[in-house]
Structures are given as structure tokens and as C-alpha cells.
Write an enzyme that holds these catalytic residues in place. Structure first.
Site, short mmCIF file in Angstrom:
data_model
loop_
_atom_site.label_atom_id
_atom_site.label_comp_id
_atom_site.label_asym_id
_atom_site.label_seq_id
_atom_site.Cartn_x
_atom_site.Cartn_y
_atom_site.Cartn_z
N HIS A 280 46.74 44.21 34.68
CA HIS A 280 46.15 43.14 33.88
C HIS A 280 44.87 43.58 33.20
CE1 HIS A 280 43.01 41.84 36.81
NE2 HIS A 280 43.90 42.08 37.74
N GLU A 326 45.14 37.43 34.53
CA GLU A 326 45.62 37.33 35.91
C GLU A 326 44.58 36.63 36.77
OE1 GLU A 326 46.19 38.76 40.12
OE2 GLU A 326 44.46 38.92 38.80
N ASP A 354 47.97 46.76 40.68
CA ASP A 354 46.83 45.84 40.72
C ASP A 354 46.22 45.77 42.11
OD1 ASP A 354 44.93 43.94 40.13
OD2 ASP A 354 46.31 42.26 40.19
#
Lengths: 457, 457
Positions: A280, A326, A354
Site C-alpha cells: 500500500h 490501507e 505489508d
């Protein structure tokens, strides 16, 4: 230490009949050599973090980051790069957050280092001054519910040290950040202070998303660092006159427009089937978003670059997606999945990074048992790279939207987690905390995973 | 990232018949809980690095470090703590090392950041000024041997990025540091400059031991950082007038007296059999010796502390050894092994930590196949802690002396190696580069390893 070791040789003469796994092993080695020798991931991360910095959805830096993403993906050799528009929340911190202990005692009390939680309302310009009620947990809050009215509730829940993977400590503690405000507001609290979700040996406060239960008043929520949490805890026990003054200026504005940045490397055989790899693009506003999730973005870009540079042509179309939002909304991942569903796209695999740019240790996944069995058969291929941990259920938040809407098999890179919550959502998540080789090994792991998925899924 | 995970539960109700491995698993979990909750390793490391700092053999800091070691081992709960005298080399760096590029050109040339290699002679007060001959390797030196006379030879051998474990890159490159001076002196070089053995993205020079071949003159040897190495390389290619001025004031003095610091936890059943666990107390002079090898010392102390605190009584005597001198002599390890041989001691296992205080990944070992088979049977016990890599041949330099003299099975903790050569033997090996949990997980791994060895070896 000064030991002298002999180099091991990776290139070896091959017997006439090369097994498929030996062949795969050579391709993985080729990808690793390419990434470890020519990766642009670290330099891309430097540019993103040092010239743009924090890039919360809706901020001017968000727009700059999208432009950076387009350029970086073009430079990596994508066939096409485009923006996918999506609505994003627009929360702003405002200027000058402050908190201090107010007391009748004359001893000096340094200010508390404070950060509003993402999505929180502010205190108003006058700030809030109120006595503090410390609670150890939600159970403790329930036990003390008659004392809550008019107080600032201080959730002093400690991050558990005994979990080996720190994400379990996070999963255990994060509810106080996410739900603490409304649970305290229910009993008349005027604000909440949350002990940061961290093992860090420093005093950085760690922000992160919170949400409000519409049944109760919206009250301000902030985080403080571990040293300040201990200090506050001691003070409210020792000093009956102690109150806290708190002022934050954050507010939630109307939704605005952001974009998923998407690049494609067209599949040689099945261009209408997709392999997604992404991270993200948004980050919190108070740091450089280096591990969270600049790392995932530049690793995803590196997968595409390494494929091109190493001459690997996926049979499916490789999509690199830099998700728009996100941190405080998951709007990017949701938009991507909704579009994929609307277009009836066929998604073979979606892989996310992530969880930090640290040395890769494995992948968490959500997929059926037959696919998991395939995945486990790749273990010998990844073992030479220290990637061995494939069993855990998981997959990232952004690609999770694709799993929910389309049933796509998903995975997330699982790096060493020991340092992650030292810097997670704190001012210390900066470029300097990322190690070049660790970042690159993660990118290699992702590229190898996608290569094998394309071959066998 | 913001994912919410459920905590896993480690405590579980046991069936009536508990297998031996289930029982071992519970003991390991007990050790891990003790270390992750109450370890003194990190605080011990802070005291060692911040109040004593660099502690090369023969230095005043060496004496302070020995005193620190005695106190720390007593505090950990040892039955006895004593010093084992041994002769140690006494090399001193002297003040003010300098190097700069001298040129007829008028453009400014900043000084080179330089460190004399350990054991090197100095240049004398006047320093040395000479043209530079860059060589890529020993083969390249041979090819250019007719050009060497009167020159400063610059070994610009690059640390290889493609090895996954960085110790292989080190093993591949360290010969230029160790043997480069004499090989160049053979052809008439007046000094050598070595490109640092590092992947670091900074300009710190990395020192380390070198040695002289008595057949050739002793010439000064220094290291420079990677940026300076690139700069020097470009300059000598571009600028025919370029020379380097080099001044170092280091010298080797007469041997002096140091000590292995030894603590014992008396065995409950076989007090005359020994399990050794150790790290080396000495470090280079130009840093805090935090990873190398303060980490190994405090982890070894923690093994003893955790055993005591968790109520684990080894059947053999546990010996914690803080070895006196590894960096430029291995005198501590040698002395310990010689004494063990002279006293006809029975040594069951010797475990070392000297590869950094990073997240543990496994153990390297040297032992017979039957013992290796036993070791491999422990893999399921260590897997929940991310420790999975047991196959590599190895064992530490200090405990290696025991293997050589007595045939003792040896092992070394094998931590994640990606960051190690960023800081190894450089000014950046400081307390702040050590992560508390990574250090503690290593200590747990060592304690678990010793516990199982005592049970099954």
C-alpha cells in the site's frame, strides 16, 4: 568474530536429466542474483521516503506518491501503467498536539509525547483537562465503570513479550486502540489515552486507525510511548491531584479522491488471467512509511523489474498494485477487488507485502488444501534463502478483499517480525531503519513465489 | 499494516501420557518465557558497551570488562566465578590516523576515512606518500607485480552480494585483509589499503586482524569504507598525479596478561563433566563491540541466569566462559582448551555465540554423525521459535580450540546475517544496533540447546 569460511558454489554442472525442481531452483537462483546485484528497490524506497515522506490518504503527499509510483513502474519496464480512481477518507492531524500532567505538586513534569489516533476527533482548541482513570484491560474497565464519568481513561495494556512472532502481540493488544474510545465513552469518559502497541526501548508514541461505535459519543483518542505510559501510571497512583491536559486538532473531512497505481506485464499465454503483487502506497503522516509500507511497494515493483531483467515472461499477466488506502480505510484494496469482480477477471493469485522490509521468513496464505500442498512442495526451493515458514494462515489486508469477493488464493510475505513493532506507526519508521539486503531478499522471495505460482497454479 | 490476529495459546492441557518431546517442548517454552520476560541480557549489554566500550586485549578497558564479567556472572547466580590467566597480544592503535589523496589537480579532495588493520605496523611519524596501484584480486596483483615496487597497493575487492548468508561473502573476501600486506610487500609495496569487507550503505572503514608472513617486510595496512574505496578508485584512474598520504601510529607491544572469565553452575549428577557456553570479551578498540561480541557474552550469561531462574538444574556442570582474546589472537580459547586438556576434563559440548545478536536462525556444528542425528531430531522443538537451520558445519573460533585439542562436539549460534557485516569491526557496532528481543531470542536458543544437550548427549 573473524572466522574464515570457504564460499559455496551455486553454479553446478547438471546431470543429463534435470528434474523440474532442479530447473526451478536454477530459475530462482537467477532471480536472486538479479535482485541482489541490480535491484532498484532500495533506491526507489529512498526517493519515496526522503523526497515525499509520510503520505496519508487525502494529503498532498498522496498525489506525489501516486506520480512517483507511475514513474517507478514505468522505469521498471511495465507494459502499461494506469491509475484506478477510488474514494479515500481524508483525516487530518492538524497542528500542535499536546498533553501534559497537571498537578498541585511542585515537581517538574515534562510534557507527554502524544499522537492522536487515526480517524479520531480532536479535543477542540481549548483542550480537555480531566483526572485520569488507568485501566489494565476492558475487563478492568468494566469493573471500574462507575468511576469513568468525566475522566480520561488510560488503557495501560502491555504488549506481551512472550509471543515469538510479534504480530500475535499486536493482535492481542490492538483492540484497545481500535475500540477503546467507544467502550470508555459508553461510561462517560471524555477522552482516552492508549499505551502504544510496541516492544520498543524508546518513547515514541505509535498511532494507527481507530473507529467509533455510533451508539456512543465520539471522544478524542491518543497514544503515548512506553516511557510516558509508565510515567503517567506512576503519577496517577502517587499523586491524587494529577490530571491530564490534552489538546489535539485532528478531524475527519469529507472523502476525497485517491488512486490505486497499477502496472501490468502482459502474460505470454493467458493475458486475461492475473497474478497480483502489491503493497500500500499510503502511510501515516508522522513518519516516512518506510517499512509500512514503502517496503512492500518497492518490493512489488522489483518483482516486475527482476522478471523483465532476468528474461522471465509470466504466462499470466502480472499486475503490480500500489494500493491507495490501507491504513485508515482499506479503500484501495476494496476498489481493486470490486473492479475485478465487475470485469469478471480471473485472478490466479494475489500476493501482498505489508509486514515490513525485514529478512523474509515465509509466507502466510489463504487457499485450498490442494494449493497449500503445492506450496509446501516448494519448500526445498526456498530453504537455501532462509525462507521456510509456509504453514500460517493469513494473506494481506488489501489482497484479502480479492479473496473475499472472488475467492482468489492469497498470500503475504512474512518477514522477521522482531523489529517491526519498534517502528510501526511511529516517527521512527524511516528509510534508515530498512536494510538494503533484507529488503531485496524479500523482493526475491516474492518474485520466486509468483514465478512458481504462474508455473503450477 | 493494521491486521488483527488472534493470540495463540501455548499452555495446553496435557494428555495422561506425555511424550518426551512434548515434555521437552514445555521446558523450552518455560525457558523462552523466562528469557523474554525477565532477561538481563540487554541491560548487561548496555552497561558493558556504554560504561566500558571498546576493549581490545591489553587495554585498560579489558581489565574493566573482566571486572564487569565477574560481577554480571555473580549476579546471574553462578556457584563460582573465577579468572583464568592467559597471555594476550597487546596491539595499540595510537592517536590520529590519517589518509588523503595528494594531487597536482586543484579540485578539493576530502580526507579518506581510514582505520589501521589490527596487528599492523604504523607508518612512522612522517607518514608515507606514494602512488597507488589498484588491484582487483591476488590474481590481478600477480599480473601487475612489476608495477608494485614503491607503491601503495589498494585491494579493491568487492564484497559479493549474491551469497545469501553474508559469512560466505566474508569468507570470500577476508583474505585481502588477512594476507594482503605480505603478498604486496613481496613485490616491494610500501603499504596496503583494503576495501572494507561490508555490504554497508555507509562509509565506515572496517578494521580486523591481519598477519605478516615473516619472509617479507612488514608494511602498514589500513581499511577504508566503501564510498572512499569507490572515490579512490575513480581518482587513481582519472588523475595520473594522484598519490596517497598515509599516517598511522599503531604498534604491537609485548604480550601482556588477560583473563578468561569463567563461571560455573555445578552439575547435579555429573559435576566433573562440562557444558561450555561462551562468547569473547575482547572487541576492537574503535567501537562498543556490541554485536561482536558483547552480544555473545551477555547471551551466555543469560543462559546461566535463565537456568537458575526457571529452576533448571543441569546434570553436568555448566561453564560460562567470557574468552579473553579472540579478535587478534584466539589466545583465550586456546588457553581454555589447554587447561581443560591438562586437567583431563570431560567436555560434553561447547557452544559459542559470536556471529551477532540478531534473530537466531539455527546452529552450525562440528560433531559426529550420531550426535548430528540427535540434533536434527530436535528440529520440531525449535521450529516454533524460527530456529530451523541445523545442517551447516561450523562452531565458533574459541570453542574450536576445545574441538581441536579434546575432540569436543561444538556448536555456534547462527543468527540472521544480513546486517552483521554492516557494522562488523566498524564504529557503528554500538548498543543501539542491537535489538532487545533479537538478543533475547538468541539467548533462549542457546539455553534450549544446552538443556537438550545435557539431556541427550
Amino acid at each position: 568474530m573473524k572466522k574464515h569460511l570457504l564460499p559455496i558454489l551455486f553454479a553446478c554442472s547438471l546431470p543429463a536429466a534435470v528434474t523440474a525442481q532442479q530447473q526451478d531452483s536454477l530459475v530462482l537462483r537467477r532471480i536472486a542474483d538479479e535482485v541482489l546485484t541490480h535491484s532498484t528497490a532500495y533506491e526507489n524506497l529512498r526517493i519515496l521516503t526522503k523526497t515525499i515522506g509520510g503520505r496519508l490518504a487525502g494529503s498532498p503527499q498522496m498525489v506525489k506518491a501516486e506520480q512517483w509510483g507511475v514513474k517507478a513502474l514505468q522505469a521498471a519496464g511495465a507494459d502499461t501503467v494506469y491509475l484506478q480512481e477510488c474514494k479515500v477518507p481524508h483525516w487530518v492531524r492538524g497542528e500542535r498536539e499536546e498533553a501534559r500532567i497537571i498537578s498541585n505538586r511542585r515537581d517538574a513534569v515534562p510534557p507527554l509525547n502524544v499522537l492522536a489516533l487515526g480517524n479520531s476527533v480532536g479535543t477542540g482548541k481549548a483542550g480537555i483537562t480531566a483526572p485520569v482513570l488507568e485501566v489494565a484491560s476492558f475487563e478492568d474497565l468494566e469493573a471500574k465503570k462507575d468511576q469513568v464519568k468525566g475522566k480520561i481513561v488510560f488503557y495501560n495494556y502491555h504488549f506481551k513479550p512472550t509471543f515469538i512472532k510479534t504480530f500475535y502481540s499486536y493482535g492481542d493488544a490492538v483492540k484497545y486502540r481500535g475500540q477503546g474510545a467507544s467502550k470508555a465513552a459508553r461510561y462517560g469518559a471524555v477522552a482516552v489515552i492508549v499505551r502504544s502497541m510496541s516492544h520498543a526501548a524508546d518513547n515514541h508514541p505509535h498511532t494507527g486507525a481507530m473507529g467509533y461505535d455510533p451508539a456512543y459519543p465520539k471522544i478524542p483518542a491518543v497514544a503515548i510511548g512506553l516511557e510516558d505510559a509508565d510515567r503517567l501510571s506512576h503519577r496517577v497512583k502517587d499523586d491524587a491531584s494529577a490530571k491530564v491536559f490534552l489538546r489535539t486538532n485532528c478531524q475527519m473531512l469529507a472523502d476525497t479522491i485517491g488512486h490505486n497505481v497499477i502496472a501490468e506485464l502482459r502474460g505470454s499465454k493467458y493475458p486475461d488471467q492475473y497474478l497480483t503483487v502489491g503493497g500500500h502506497l499510503d502511510s501515516w503522516d508522522i513518519n516516512e512509511g518506510a517499512h509500512d509500507d514503502g517496503a512492500g511497494c518497492v518490493q512489488s515493483i522489483e518483482v516486475l523489474r527482476a522478471f523483465k531483467a532476468a528474461g522471465i515472461k509470466p504466462t499470466r499477466t502480472l499486475r503490480v498494485v500500489l494500493f491507495a488506502n490501507e491504513e485508515n480505510g482499506t479503500r484501495g484494496g476494496r476498489k481493486y477487488a470490486e473492479e475485478a469482480k465487475a470485469r469478471k477477471e480471473k485472478h490466479i493469485m494475489a500476493l501482498e507485502s505489508d509486514a515490513g522490509g525485514f529478512t523474509p521468513r515465509g509466507f502466510t496464505t489463504t487457499m485450498d488444501d490442494a494449493k497449500k500442498a503445492l506450496l509446501y512442495s516448494w519448500k526445498p526451493l526456498f530453504a537455501p534463502y532462509g525462507i521456510y515458514d509456509f504453514e500460517e494462515e493469513g494473506g494481506g489486508v488489501d489482497v484479502g478483499q480479492l479473496a473475499a469477493l472472488l475467492g482468489t488464493p492469497i498470500a503475504e510475505l512474512s518477514p522477521d517480525s522482531q523489529r517491526y513493532f519498534d517502528i510501526h506507526h511511529a516517527a521512527s519508521d524511516v528509510f534508515e531503519s530498512v536494510n538494503k539486503r533484507e529488503l531485496e531478499l524479500g523482493a526475491f522471495g516474492m518474485a520466486g513465489f509468483i514465478y512458481l505460482t504462474d508455473l503450477y497454479f
